[in-house]
Structures are given as structure tokens and as C-alpha cells.
Design an enzyme around this catalytic site. Structure first.
Site, PDB file in Angstrom:
ATOM      1  N   LYS A 262     -41.545   6.900 -20.835  1.00  0.00           N
ATOM      2  CA  LYS A 262     -42.144   7.481 -19.638  1.00  0.00           C
ATOM      3  C   LYS A 262     -43.663   7.316 -19.698  1.00  0.00           C
ATOM      4  CE  LYS A 262     -38.785  11.196 -18.780  1.00  0.00           C
ATOM      5  NZ  LYS A 262     -38.345  10.768 -17.439  1.00  0.00           N
TER       6      LYS A 262
ATOM      7  N   ARG B 266     -27.148  11.602 -18.436  1.00  0.00           N
ATOM      8  CA  ARG B 266     -25.773  11.304 -18.028  1.00  0.00           C
ATOM      9  C   ARG B 266     -24.921  10.864 -19.214  1.00  0.00           C
ATOM     10  NH1 ARG B 266     -28.014   7.057 -13.708  1.00  0.00           N
ATOM     11  NH2 ARG B 266     -29.690   8.602 -13.792  1.00  0.00           N
TER      12      ARG B 266
HETATM   13  N1  BES Z   1     -35.088  14.164 -17.434  1.00  0.00           N
HETATM   14  C1  BES Z   1     -35.259  13.138 -16.477  1.00  0.00           C
HETATM   15  C2  BES Z   1     -35.245  13.645 -15.033  1.00  0.00           C
HETATM   16  C3  BES Z   1     -36.360  14.558 -14.629  1.00  0.00           C
HETATM   17  C4  BES Z   1     -37.468  14.073 -13.954  1.00  0.00           C
HETATM   18  C5  BES Z   1     -36.280  15.909 -14.851  1.00  0.00           C
HETATM   19  C6  BES Z   1     -38.473  14.922 -13.550  1.00  0.00           C
HETATM   20  C7  BES Z   1     -37.285  16.763 -14.429  1.00  0.00           C
HETATM   21  C8  BES Z   1     -38.382  16.264 -13.779  1.00  0.00           C
HETATM   22  C9  BES Z   1     -34.152  12.110 -16.630  1.00  0.00           C
HETATM   23  O1  BES Z   1     -33.678  11.926 -17.918  1.00  0.00           O
HETATM   24  C10 BES Z   1     -34.724  10.789 -16.205  1.00  0.00           C
HETATM   25  O2  BES Z   1     -35.608  10.341 -16.867  1.00  0.00           O
HETATM   26  N2  BES Z   1     -34.195  10.236 -15.116  1.00  0.00           N
HETATM   27  C11 BES Z   1     -34.668   9.002 -14.624  1.00  0.00           C
HETATM   28  C12 BES Z   1     -33.463   8.167 -14.257  1.00  0.00           C
HETATM   29  C13 BES Z   1     -33.785   6.729 -13.957  1.00  0.00           C
HETATM   30  C14 BES Z   1     -34.242   6.023 -15.208  1.00  0.00           C
HETATM   31  C15 BES Z   1     -32.547   6.077 -13.400  1.00  0.00           C
HETATM   32  C16 BES Z   1     -35.524   9.291 -13.406  1.00  0.00           C
HETATM   33  O3  BES Z   1     -35.246  10.223 -12.673  1.00  0.00           O
HETATM   34  O4  BES Z   1     -36.521   8.587 -13.231  1.00  0.00           O
HETATM   35 MN    MN Z   2     -34.832  10.555 -19.014  1.00  0.00          MN
END
Ligand code: BES
Ligand code: MN
Ligand code: ZN
Length: 507
Positions: A282, A356
Site C-alpha cells: 500500500k 477474502r
Molecule cells: N483492508 C483493505 C480494505 C480497506 C481499505 C479497509 C480502506 C479499510 C479502509 C483490504 O485488504 C484491501 O486492501 N482491499 C483492496 C482490494 C483490492 C486490492 C482488490 C482495496 O480495497 O483496495
Molecule cells: Mn488489503
């Protein structure tokens, strides 16, 4: 000392602040406060014609040094809005506003007077008393574990410690409150877990916390460690955790309130104790917030605590998948193909779509082991749900209309909002892989990101199992205060699911 809330038929002598509820456009009622006090407030209300007594609207008055005030020096008029529109939720909000007001005013104790008899056609007075107290407590939550010394002493001359609810039917109000408070205590625990720093809360320490917290309440707690999970073939949760020094855990919590072997209700939570994104790292800005990525699991732990505290007449199983998503030479990579506990193979295309994967193995485990009546999972699963619904609504996917209707009703009753999102064959197909059975991101990239995530989870739901997925990425963590929720970990989900169980499944 922490906050104490007591229900009593009369005020104790040392309390010098009175709180008097007031309805918009109403006359001041006939509470058990001193006559002279009532007269003073009636006069003050007449002079302060701008004060309307909207929900949570406050008029704070210092009393003259006059006889017959029963030691009361200050009176706070607390607005409840229109009498015929009053609900328990509005009363909670007023209680929350009161908590903020007394906290800022330096008062350390207060007596809140609730009238006996019908104060509102929609709410009994003992329910009003209990809801005011509950809102007060919900908003009074503090997380100060990491402060080496108390907050600025001048800014906060005293801490509010003692709320007395003065009500003729104190015993019945106390009983109503006790039930509400078990849910509030569960929400407190969920908030604590979300607010705890990720160096302190990692899978092993988290599993230990769950044992320490829930076993004394009569919840059975079972922990699967990495050896056990590898042996069982839980390749998905293990892949997510393999980049971290801290190995994953799966924790199973059982509350057998029915004392028989009736099929349980199942709740599953995502417990990614920190989400860096892994090799699909990230961006740095705001990454610290990803300590909240265990909010789904925190809600399940808080729910189990609430059920145990009020000795719920239901069989319930909670399963949380705990893992830390880190980049390292051992980490799983985009391109890896892993085999989940269900036997389905998964092509990993983005290591940041890790929740997931963790949930997949938990969902399989709970269905195979317990054949539950339904499965509801909670997860801070996608940033996309924040784009769609922001912080106010939890996006909820359900494969069964009656389960959805029950959740919707429990939501209305608790004020934890849900919005139904679609499941569709199109998205089920969009996570099919050319290489393995399925892939962990949709073929259209960011489009419908929350829906493709839900469709991925649905691949792990067995035929005919009632299931709902709550994407709490927006609701588990907020950066501004709400009427009954101080900023940061919200404890979202505990109260809604506790209400779902109590309203529909304890018969
Ligand atoms: N934990 C994150 C989602 C999230 C984002 C929670 C902001 C709280 C605040 C999750 O694991 C994630 O990183 N999801 C990605 C999925 C994508 C790579 C398909 C996302 O939402 O960008
Ligand atoms: Mn994630
Ligand atoms: Zn995540």
C-alpha cells in the site's frame, strides 16, 4: 475511577448537578426534583425563548443560592425533541450529548431525573431512563492506554464519574439497562481491540486476549495454531500470514446458551491485525490506519462477550481468522497459486486482496464443522465500499431475503445502518481464473470492487446455506466523533448482531 451509572429513587446528598429532560414545545413535567428547582427552570425556560429542547439540545443553568434546592447548584435541561417522536435511539443520542457536555463542564457527578408514567406514546419511561443511560455510556468510552500521563489537567479539571438516574421505578429501569449494557460492554471490547496498536495486537497475543476475556464468561475458546492449520490444509489464511514473523491463528468461540445440540448461528470475522498490502504494498500515507483491519473479528469477539454477559438463550459460534499481511522474502506473491481449505485453488493476483483469503478458510471451517443455521461474516474488506457508502452505511450482501429482512430490522432498532448490495452471477464469473479455480481480484480491476469481493466469498458458501457478508471498511473506524461514538474504533456490528440474535433466535 471509571464511570458508574446507578439507578435510584432519590438523589444522594453529595450530588450538586441535576439534569432535567425536556420535550420540545412541552411543559416541564412533574419529576421528583425539588419544587423550587422546577419553578426556577420554568422561569428560565420562559426567559430563554430561543431554547427549543431539540434532541440533545442543552440549557445549562447555575442556580441562585436559594432555600429548598436540596443541595443542587446547577441544573442542565436536556432536550428530547417532540414527545410523540421520541425513540430509544433519539434518547441514546441525547444521553451521548449529555456525556460530552458534562465532560467538558468539569462536573464529576450528576443526577438525571426521569418522570414516572407515560412520557411519550412510543417509549415507556423505564425504557427512556435506560436509553439515556446507555447513550451516556456509549459516548463516554475512552481509550487512554498509551498516554503516559493524564490529559492536560487544566483543560480537564475533573473526570465525570457518577451518573445517578433518579426514577421511581428504578428497579425496572435497571433491568432494562442491564440488557442494553451487555451490548455496550461488547462494543467497548470491540473498540478497545481496534484501537490497540498493531505491535501489541498480533495473532498470538490476540488469541490469548480472547481466551482471557471470554473463558471466564463461560465461552468455550479453541485456538488453531499454524501447525494445525497447515495440517488441515488451510492454504489461504496461511499464505496471507507467511510473510510475517507472527504466525496466523484461527480462534473458535462457542456460546451454548440453549444447552442442547441445536445448530448454532455462525459469525465470522476478518482479523488482519495489520494490512501493509504485502508485496502489493500500500502507499505510505495513512497506512497506520490499517491496524483497524481486524475490525470484523473485533465485532465477533465483542458480540460473543455480549451474548455471554446476558446469558443469551442461543447457540452461537464465532470464528475469527487472525493474520498479519507483511512483505518479506517469505511473503506470498502475486502469481502464486494456493489451495484453500475448501480444496478450491486460488490464483493470487494482488496480495492486498488478503481479507477474502483469510475469510475463505474460516467460512469453510465453520460450515463443515458446525452446519450452522446461517453464516454472517464481517470484514473491513474493500476501500470500494467507502467510495460507495462512506462511513454511514455498512454495505451488506445477502443470499437470502428473510435473513436480510431480519438484519435490516435489527439495524433500524440499533441505529447501526446497513444498505443492501447486490450479488450477481456476472461478478461470480468475474473472479474465475484462467489458471486456477478462482482469482482473488475481479477481471475489471477496481470496478464493482466490493461486489467482486463478495462474489469471491460466495464461492466458499455451500449450497443452501443462508449467508450475509457485511463490508465494514467504512463503519468500523471513523475519524470524527458521532453522537454516541467517540472517534476511531466504533465497535460497529456488535449491537446490531446482538439485537438480531435476541429478537429472532432466542425463542
Ligand atoms: N483492508 C483493505 C480494505 C480497506 C481499505 C479497509 C480502506 C479499510 C479502509 C483490504 O485488504 C484491501 O486492501 N482491499 C483492496 C482490494 C483490492 C486490492 C482488490 C482495496 O480495497 O483496495
Ligand atoms: Mn488489503
Ligand atoms: Zn485488508
Amino acid at each position: 475511577m471509571s464511570l458508574q451509572i446507578l439507578f435510584s429513587t432519590s438523589k444522594s446528598n453529595e450530588i450538586r448537578t441535576a439534569v432535567i429532560p425536556f420535550f420540545n414545545k412541552g411543559e416541564l413535567g412533574k419529576g421528583d426534583w425539588p419544587v423550587a428547582l422546577g419553578e426556577f427552570v420554568r422561569y428560565a425556560l420562559k426567559v430563554n425563548s430561543k431554547y427549543k429542547g431539540g434532541v440533545g439540545e442543552i440549557l445549562d443553568l447555575v442556580l441562585p443560592d436559594a432555600p429548598g434546592m436540596d443541595g443542587i447548584e446547577r441544573v442542565i435541561v436536556l432536550g428530547l425533541g417532540k414527545a410523540d417522536e421520541l425513540t430509544a435511539l433519539k434518547a441514546e443520542q441525547a444521553g451521548g450529548k449529555l456525556a460530552v457536555h458534562v465532560g467538558a463542564s468539569g462536573v464529576s457527578s450528576a443526577a438525571l431525573y426521569v418522570e414516572e408514567g407515560a412520557v411519550s406514546p412510543s417509549l415507556k419511561s423505564e425504557e427512556l431512563a435506560a436509553a439515556l443511560a446507555n447513550g451516556f455510556k456509549l459516548r463516554s468510552y475512552k481509550f487512554e492506554r498509551y498516554k503516559s500521563k493524564p490529559e492536560d489537567e487544566d483543560a480537564k479539571p475533573s473526570v465525570f464519574e457518577d451518573l445517578q438516574i433518579i426514577y421511581a421505578g428504578a428497579d425496572s429501569a435497571r433491568d432494562v439497562y442491564a440488557v442494553l449494557d451487555s451490548a455496550t460492554e461488547g462494543a467497548y471490547t470491540a473498540r478497545d481491540l481496534v484501537n490497540t496498536a498493531p505491535n501489541e495486537l498480533y495473532p498470538e497475543s490476540y488469541a490469548q486476549f480472547i481466551k482471557d476475556e471470554l473463558k471466564p464468561l463461560g465461552v468455550e475458546v479453541e485456538v488453531l495454531d499454524e501447525k494445525k492449520m497447515l495440517k488441515l490444509g488451510m492454504g489461504a489464511i496461511m499464505a496471507v500470514g507467511q510473510g510475517s514473523e507472527k504466525p496466523p491463528r484461527m480462534v473458535i468461540m462457542r456460546w451454548n446458551g440453549k444447552k442442547n445440540d441445536e445448530a448454532p448461528l455462525a459469525f465470522v470475522g476478518k482479523g488482519v491485525t495489520f494490512d501493509t498490502g504485502g508485496i502489493s504494498l500500500k502507499p505510505g500515507a495513512g497506512m497506520g490506519d490499517m491496524k483497524m483491519d481486524m475490525g470484523g473479528s473485533a465485532a465477533v469477539v465483542g458480540l460473543m462477550k455480549s451474548l455471554a454477559l446476558r446469558k443469551a438463550n442461543a447457540n452461537v459460534v464465532g470464528v475469527v481468522g487472525l493474520a498479519e499481511n507483511m512483505p518479506s522474502s517469505r511473503a506470498y506473491r502475486p502469481g502464486d497459486v494456493i489451495t484453500s481449505y475448501s480444496g478450491k485453488t486460488i490464483e493470487v493476483l494482488n496480495t492486498d486482496a488478503e481479507g477474502r483469503l483469510v475469510l475463505a478458510d474460516c467460512l469453510t471451517y465453520v460450515q463443515r464443522t458446525y452446519k450452522p443455521k446461517f453464516v454472517i461474516n464481517l470484514a473491513t474488506l474493500t476501500g470500494a465500499i467507502l467510495v460507495a457508502l462512506g462511513h454511514e452505511y455498512c454495505g451488506t450482501f445477502a443470499n437470502d431475503d428473510s435473513l436480510w429482512a431480519q438484519m435490516d430490522n435489527a439495524s433500524t432498532r440499533t441505529g447501526e445502518k446497513v444498505w443492501r448490495m447486490p450479488l450477481d452471477e456476472a461478478w461470480t464469473k468475474m473472479v474465475k481464473s484462467d489458471v486456477a479455480d478462482i482469482q482473488n481480484i475481479g477481471k475489471e480491476g477496481r470496478n464493482a470492487g466490493s461486489c467482486t469481493a463478495a462474489a469471491f466469498l460466495q464461492h466458499f458458501i455451500e449450497e443452501d446455506v443462508k449467508w450475509a457478508h457485511m463490508d465494514i471498511a467504512g463503519t468500523a473506524w471513523r475519524k470524527s466523533d458521532q453522537a454516541t461514538i467517540p472517534k476511531f474504533g466504533t465497535g460497529y456490528g456488535v449491537r446490531l448482531l446482538n439485537e438480531l440474535v435476541s429478537y429472532y433466535y432466542e425463542g
